[in-house]
Write an enzyme that holds these catalytic residues in place. Structure first.
Site, PDB file in Angstrom:
ATOM      1  N   GLY A 147      12.536 -12.398  20.268  1.00  0.00           N
ATOM      2  CA  GLY A 147      11.773 -12.069  19.052  1.00  0.00           C
ATOM      3  C   GLY A 147      12.653 -11.401  18.011  1.00  0.00           C
TER       4      GLY A 147
ATOM      5  CD  GLU B  62       0.669 -12.532  19.370  1.00  0.00           C
ATOM      6  OE1 GLU B  62       0.609 -11.773  20.366  1.00  0.00           O
ATOM      7  OE2 GLU B  62      -0.049 -12.401  18.374  1.00  0.00           O
TER       8      GLU B  62
ATOM      9  CB  CYS C 296       2.085 -11.721  27.286  1.00  0.00           C
ATOM     10  SG  CYS C 296       0.636 -12.551  26.625  1.00  0.00           S
TER      11      CYS C 296
ATOM     12  CG  ASN D 222       3.218 -17.424  29.741  1.00  0.00           C
ATOM     13  OD1 ASN D 222       3.482 -18.027  28.704  1.00  0.00           O
ATOM     14  ND2 ASN D 222       2.632 -16.253  29.751  1.00  0.00           N
TER      15      ASN D 222
ATOM     16  CD  GLU E 284      -0.386 -16.576  16.548  1.00  0.00           C
ATOM     17  OE1 GLU E 284      -1.295 -17.328  16.109  1.00  0.00           O
ATOM     18  OE2 GLU E 284       0.784 -16.649  16.150  1.00  0.00           O
TER      19      GLU E 284
ATOM     20  N   GLY F 166       7.162 -15.066  22.925  1.00  0.00           N
ATOM     21  CA  GLY F 166       8.207 -14.955  23.936  1.00  0.00           C
ATOM     22  C   GLY F 166       8.632 -13.511  24.130  1.00  0.00           C
ATOM     23  CB  SER F 167      11.542 -12.121  25.827  1.00  0.00           C
ATOM     24  OG  SER F 167      12.590 -12.763  25.133  1.00  0.00           O
TER      25      SER F 167
END
Ligand code: NAP
Length: 493
Positions: free
Chosen positions: A249, A266, A300, A168, A474, A244-245
């Site tokens: 993850g 994340e 997200c 994204n 992050e 990611g998803s």
């Protein structure tokens, strides 16, 4: 490749040379041919092929990791914070100088409007400048012992860090993980999404041109199940940063567990916003509409559960629907409010989610249709009202331009609805009562709370999830804690 839409990339010598030849990896500072299957990269606004890359195989990944490990031991680790900072500031400048071509590349690859791509590129540069400023300030502490000893701590790098990123916001997500990793003295190998690898490859070449020593930042294109899995399982990778998803993850966490290495995750979100009856309603309406604008809702931390006091819920839903009806939809390069979704698969997933919401009794107040005359993966932004929290549209991350409006009767119920989610990335609160805002901020089970404006925050504000939205943080100084390990040195008096 370098004519037409991507004109201006010629100067990345070799990277896009040889029309028809697949792009490879950036390893040891150079464009390197990869041995895997050819994978096309598409412009989601036109469905036209933009480029083809050769997937990085296990041995291509090995070459990249070995290069990163050598650069870590021979150059980067011992360079010292002051000189690392100089290089990272130069990288930030190089990103800024090339902002135009990087933004256009990002727009063609992801579909996002040009102004959003420009903002992402500016953010990418800011990550480097922010962490460059801290490369020489990674202090430890001194600890008085019990009489006959004393101690101090050192913050040390891990070595090679693998970064796996989604589609994204590729360049800003790459730099979000790479900049703090490098500032702390690690070297990196990045695996961008197969859908959007272009800006990450170009960025890696640009960094070398700006003075980053070869091997410090390598990029391997490929699919998750092959290239990504080979990277995170590599024995020389000492830490993993993954965005990611939740499903992926979980796989990454298993791979990390096999070798006992650390991992930042994340992951997804379904971020609620509570609108109290005393709120500045226009500000809350703007937040509801903006959630579908950024990356066409493929963000997200987009706030996509609008939990509104029942006394104002109808008016609020109608105003959000009216606001999204004014948004323009079109190819990102024409700079509309919303570009296309990233892929055919994503478009189908979002349309199915809208249908599921209607089947469960929500009302489609507006949108959810494919605009006429556009060939790509476009969808007009949708607003579902009368949503209840147990519906799938309120529980599942849709990751598209779909807003949901839920009603509540008292504030405890609003908090219960907000917290009843497997996710916990971010939340919003709109109220004019300062004490209520802070009380709700404490009660919401999310890694970030935004008060009276949404979206907000930047490079300096720590970001990450509670619950299944992730592990670690992050951004901000918090990220440096995850990309360093603590050593305690104990000294006899
Ligand atoms: P995804 O399918 O989980 O993929 C993310 C990355 O992981 C891609 O590069 C993917 O490769 C790779 N991958 C897939 N399987 C792998 C495996 N077995 N081993 C190693 N790598 C593997 O997520 P996505 O669809 O790209 O992105 C959307 C998701 O990202 C959403 O859930 C969104 O909320 C989340 N996201 C979170 C944040 C945040 O900061 N919290 C930011 C942005 C997005 P390929 O796709 O190339 O196969």
């Amino acid at each position: 490749m370098t004519s037409g839409v991507l004109a201006g990339l010629d100067r990345f010598d070799g990277l896009f040379a040889g029309a028809g030849e697949p792009l490879g990896a950036v390893v040891d500072g150079h464009w390197t041919a990869t041995a895997g299957e050819s994978v096309p990269v598409e412009d989601p606004a036109t469905r036209q092929q933009l480029a083809v890359f050769g997937e990085a195989t296990e041995s291509d990944v090995d070459r990249a990791v070995v290069s990163a490990e050598r650069a870590y031991r021979e150059v980067w680790r011992d360079l010292g914070g002051v000189r690392r900072a100089d290089v990272l500031f130069a990288v930030a400048d190089a990103i800024r100088r090339n902002a135009d071509v990087l933004a256009r590349l990002e727009t063609y690859d992801t579909g996002k409007p040009l102004k959003q791509a420009r903002s992402d590129v500016a953010t990418a540069a800011r990550y480097f400048a922010f962490y460059a400023g801290h490369a020489d300030k990674l202090y430890g502490e001194t600890i008085p012992g019990e009489g006959d000893y004393w101690a101090y701590t050192l913050r040390e790098p891990y070595g090679v860090v693998a970064h796996v990123t989604p589609w994204n916001s590729p360049i800003s997500q790459m730099c979000r993980g790479v900049a703090p990793s490098l500032a702390a003295g690690n070297t990196v190998v990045v695996k961008p999404s197969e859908i959007t690898p272009l800006s990450s490859l170009v960025a890696a070449r640009l960094f070398v041109e700006a003075g980053l020593p070869p091997g410090v930042c390598n990029v391997v294109p490929g699919r998750g199940a092959t290239t990504g899995a080979a990277l995170v399982a590599h024995p020389l990778v000492e830490h993993i940063g993954f965005t990611g998803s939740v499903a992926t993850g979980r796989r990454i966490l298993h791979a990390a567990a096999e070798r006992i290495v650390g991992c930042n995750l994340e992951l997804g979100g379904k971020s609620p916003t509570i609108v109290l009856p005393d709120a500045d309603l226009q500000a809350a309406v703007t937040a509801g509409a903006l959630a579908v604008v950024r990356n066409a809702g493929q963000s997200c931390f987009a706030t996509t559960r609008l939990i509104v006091h029942r006394a104002i819920a109808d008016e609020y839903g109608a105003r959000v629907a009216a606001a999204v009806q004014t948004l323009t939809v079109g190819p990102g390069i024409d700079d509309p409010d919303l570009g296309p979704l990233a892929s055919a698969q994503q478009l189908a997933k979002v349309e199915a989610a809208i249908e599921s919401g209607r089947a469960e009794g929500a009302e489609l107040a507006t949108g959810g249709t494919r605009p006429d005359g556009l060939d790509g993966y476009f969808l007009s932004p949708a607003v579902l009202t009368g949503v209840r929290n147990e519906m799938r549209v309120a529980q599942d991350e849709i990751f598209g331009p779909v807003q949901t409006v839920l009603a509540y009767d008292d504030v405890d119920e609003a908090v219960a609805i907000a917290n009843h989610s497997s996710y916990g990335l971010a939340a919003g609160v709109f109220t004019r009562d300062v004490a209520t805002a802070h009380r709700l901020a404490r009660r919401l089970e999310t890694g970030q709370v935004q008060i009276n404006r949404y979206p907000m925050g930047g490079v300096e504000t720590p970001f990450g999830g509670y619950k299944q939205s992730g592990l670690g943080r992050e951004k901000g100084l918090a990220a440096l804690e995850h990309y360093t390990q603590l050593k305690t040195v104990i000294v006899a008096d």
